[in-house]
Design a protein around this motif. Structure first.
Motif, mmCIF file in Angstrom:
data_model
loop_
_atom_site.group_PDB
_atom_site.id
_atom_site.type_symbol
_atom_site.label_atom_id
_atom_site.label_comp_id
_atom_site.label_asym_id
_atom_site.label_seq_id
_atom_site.Cartn_x
_atom_site.Cartn_y
_atom_site.Cartn_z
ATOM 1 N N GLY A 14 17.393 -51.056 -16.101
ATOM 2 C CA GLY A 14 18.810 -51.420 -16.179
ATOM 3 C C GLY A 14 19.617 -50.427 -16.991
ATOM 4 N N GLN A 18 25.260 -55.101 -18.444
ATOM 5 C CA GLN A 18 23.809 -55.233 -18.402
ATOM 6 C C GLN A 18 23.372 -56.574 -18.976
ATOM 7 O OE1 GLN A 18 21.703 -51.868 -19.899
ATOM 8 N NE2 GLN A 18 19.713 -52.850 -19.748
ATOM 9 N N LEU A 44 19.740 -57.374 -13.283
ATOM 10 C CA LEU A 44 19.770 -56.341 -14.319
ATOM 11 C C LEU A 44 21.180 -56.145 -14.881
ATOM 12 C CD1 LEU A 44 17.550 -53.695 -12.495
ATOM 13 C CD2 LEU A 44 16.833 -55.361 -14.228
#
Length: 180
Positions: free
Chosen positions: A21, A29, A122
């Motif tokens: 990520g 994120q 993610l």
């Protein structure tokens, strides 16, 4: 109350998914501690129904489920809403999803009936994503299409409350259930 039942990836998988990520460099994120694979989501759950579900989940003992990953994708074709790592379609994972959805319905909880796409989110995007972010996301998906994490046994599921805040969802584990 908004709740969901989820698997948490192993420690090693969580670290690898976080590193993956980090490479995206756009969107919001998902924090390492919040990475999970949702098995059932309940938009509105009453306390009584959750108590019934708790009793049913205490009896759930299918054994550990194998969780692995293969590739990345996005929800939202033209404008991504989120980017995720795809989980392998392990038979035990699919069976666990089906069983938990059934237990939720048995506890009189409404669970959306939609195709199960096992994944770990993610990053999420706001509604106003820029063309540069769309391009970056496309490059990320292309560069990481062969991402893989070998399956590992996961020994528990969690019942998690989701509280929406301006900064995003806040997750609180209400209960954990050993699958062994």
């Amino acid at each position: 109350m908004r709740c969901f039942i989820a698997l948490r990836p192993s420690f090693f998988q969580t670290r690898a998914l976080t590193a993956l990520g980090d490479r995206l460099r756009c969107g919001r994120q998902v924090a390492e501690d919040d990475l999970h694979l949702t098995l059932a989501f309940m938009e509105k759950a009453s306390q009584d129904a959750l108590e019934d579900l708790n009793a049913l989940l205490d009896l759930l003992k299918p054994g550990p489920v194998m969780l692995g990953f293969h590739g990345v994708d996005q929800f939202g074709r033209d404008k991504p809403k989120s980017v995720h790592a795809l989980a392998l379609h392990e038979p035990g994972l699919i069976a666990l999803h089906d069983r938990i959805a059934g237990l939720c319905r048995r506890a009189d909880l409404s669970v959306p009936k939609r195709r199960f796409v096992p994944h770990v989110t993610l990053a999420r995007f706001r509604n106003q994503i820029t063309p540069a972010e769309i391009e970056r996301t496309g490059m990320f998906l292309e560069a990481n299409g062969t991402f893989r994490l070998d399956p590992e046994p996961i020994h528990e599921v969690e019942l998690i409350r989701s509280t929406l805040t301006p900064a995003g969802a806040q997750y609180d584990t209400l209960a954990s259930y050993d699958l062994r």
